[in-house]
Design a protein around this motif. Structure first.
Motif, PDB file in Angstrom:
ATOM      1  N   GLY A 141       0.769  -1.240   0.000  1.00 46.26           N
ATOM      2  CA  GLY A 141       0.000   0.000   0.000  1.00 46.26           C
ATOM      3  C   GLY A 141       0.797   1.284   0.000  1.00 46.26           C
ATOM      4  O   GLY A 141       0.234   2.360   0.220  1.00 46.26           O
ATOM      5  N   VAL A 142       2.096   1.208  -0.251  1.00 47.75           N
ATOM      6  CA  VAL A 142       2.926   2.417  -0.274  1.00 47.75           C
ATOM      7  C   VAL A 142       2.753   3.126  -1.614  1.00 47.75           C
ATOM      8  O   VAL A 142       2.818   2.501  -2.677  1.00 47.75           O
ATOM      9  CB  VAL A 142       4.417   2.077  -0.062  1.00 47.75           C
ATOM     10  N   THR A 143       2.523   4.433  -1.568  1.00 38.72           N
ATOM     11  CA  THR A 143       2.428   5.230  -2.785  1.00 38.72           C
ATOM     12  C   THR A 143       3.829   5.572  -3.268  1.00 38.72           C
ATOM     13  O   THR A 143       4.661   6.043  -2.494  1.00 38.72           O
ATOM     14  CB  THR A 143       1.652   6.535  -2.517  1.00 38.72           C
ATOM     15  N   ILE A 144       4.087   5.341  -4.529  1.00 34.45           N
ATOM     16  CA  ILE A 144       5.407   5.627  -5.089  1.00 34.45           C
ATOM     17  C   ILE A 144       5.406   7.077  -5.584  1.00 34.45           C
ATOM     18  O   ILE A 144       5.070   7.365  -6.735  1.00 34.45           O
ATOM     19  CB  ILE A 144       5.761   4.651  -6.237  1.00 34.45           C
ATOM     20  N   ASP A 145       5.773   7.977  -4.688  1.00 36.70           N
ATOM     21  CA  ASP A 145       5.811   9.392  -5.045  1.00 36.70           C
ATOM     22  C   ASP A 145       7.216   9.767  -5.522  1.00 36.70           C
ATOM     23  O   ASP A 145       8.105   8.921  -5.622  1.00 36.70           O
ATOM     24  CB  ASP A 145       5.388  10.261  -3.857  1.00 36.70           C
ATOM     25  N   HIS A 146       7.410  11.057  -5.822  1.00 33.59           N
ATOM     26  CA  HIS A 146       8.702  11.493  -6.343  1.00 33.59           C
ATOM     27  C   HIS A 146       9.827  11.247  -5.341  1.00 33.59           C
ATOM     28  O   HIS A 146      10.944  10.872  -5.729  1.00 33.59           O
ATOM     29  CB  HIS A 146       8.644  12.977  -6.716  1.00 33.59           C
TER      30      HIS A 146
END
Length: 230
Positions: free
Chosen positions: A186-191
């Motif tokens: 569930g980790v969002t892959i942000d910049h």
């Protein structure tokens, strides 16, 4: 007067107003099922029902389940491979560290944007033992070669004398493929996450933090010049 009413169609996975083609609707439905149920446990009938079409209609778009899987696997790696030549061309006037940073960033983006985290499919035993995996293996080897080629030009003392370029490339690919594990929990892959992964790839090659910071700055400018990148 004909009083017969048309039978209602199956509920569609994607609303009829969507811009997704029937071909892509099948891929998205299959991706969701393959990731959650497994490839071997999913039937073409289930995929068709998810889309809201007849099973026979599915075969208009794909010869069978293996062909669907083959295209999904390619979508987790082909977008990066197709940009390798352009990355090397854009980075020709930059440092080799910049080129490697851009490659890792693009690869992170490919895995982060892949529908339903399909990158995980390449780790499943029922997928790796299928005939559909062969073409993916070949494409993935192209990417490993690109990583290895760039890494060999930046690797620090000790590392450059260690693994063969192809093996070094495989090691860096595994670092990037952490994206699928992160998405799985569930980790969002942000910049920031993407930058951390790309930086880790350079650090694994023995690159100092100050050179990594310089590469990151240059890479941010170059990535925006590539197609389909934010």
């Amino acid at each position: 007067m004909n009083t017969q009413r048309a039978h209602p169609g199956r509920p569609r996975l994607v609303p009829a107003t969507t811009t997704a083609t029937p071909h892509d609707q099948v891929l998205h439905a299959a991706a969701r099922l393959f990731v959650t149920k497994g490839f071997a446990a999913t039937s073409t009938r289930e995929i068709a029902e998810k889309v809201g079409i007849r099973q026979a209609s599915l075969y208009y778009h794909f010869a069978g389940k293996d062909e669907i899987l083959a295209e999904l696997l390619q979508r987790s790696v082909r977008p990066t491979v197709d940009k390798v030549e352009q990355i090397e061309r854009l980075a020709a006037s930059e440092t080799h560290e910049t080129a490697l940073y851009v490659l890792a960033s693009v690869d992170v983006h490919t895995l982060a944007e892949a529908p339903h985290n399909i990158g995980v499919l390449a780790t499943l035993p029922d997928v790796t033992s299928s005939g559909a995996y062969d073409a993916f293996r070949s494409t993935r080897a192209e990417l490993a070669d690109a990583y290895g080629r760039l890494a060999a030009q930046v690797a620090g003392p000790g590392i450059a004398d260690g693994p063969e370029p192809r093996h070094l490339g495989e090691m860096l690919m595994h670092l990037v493929e952490v994206v699928t594990s992160l998405r799985g929990i569930g980790v969002t892959i942000d910049h920031a996450t993407a930058d951390a992964i790309a930086s880790t790839c350079l650090r694994a090659c023995g690159i100092s933090d100050d050179r990594i910071a310089t590469a990151a700055t240059s890479a941010a400018r170059l990535v925006g010049r590539l197609p389909d990148m934010p």
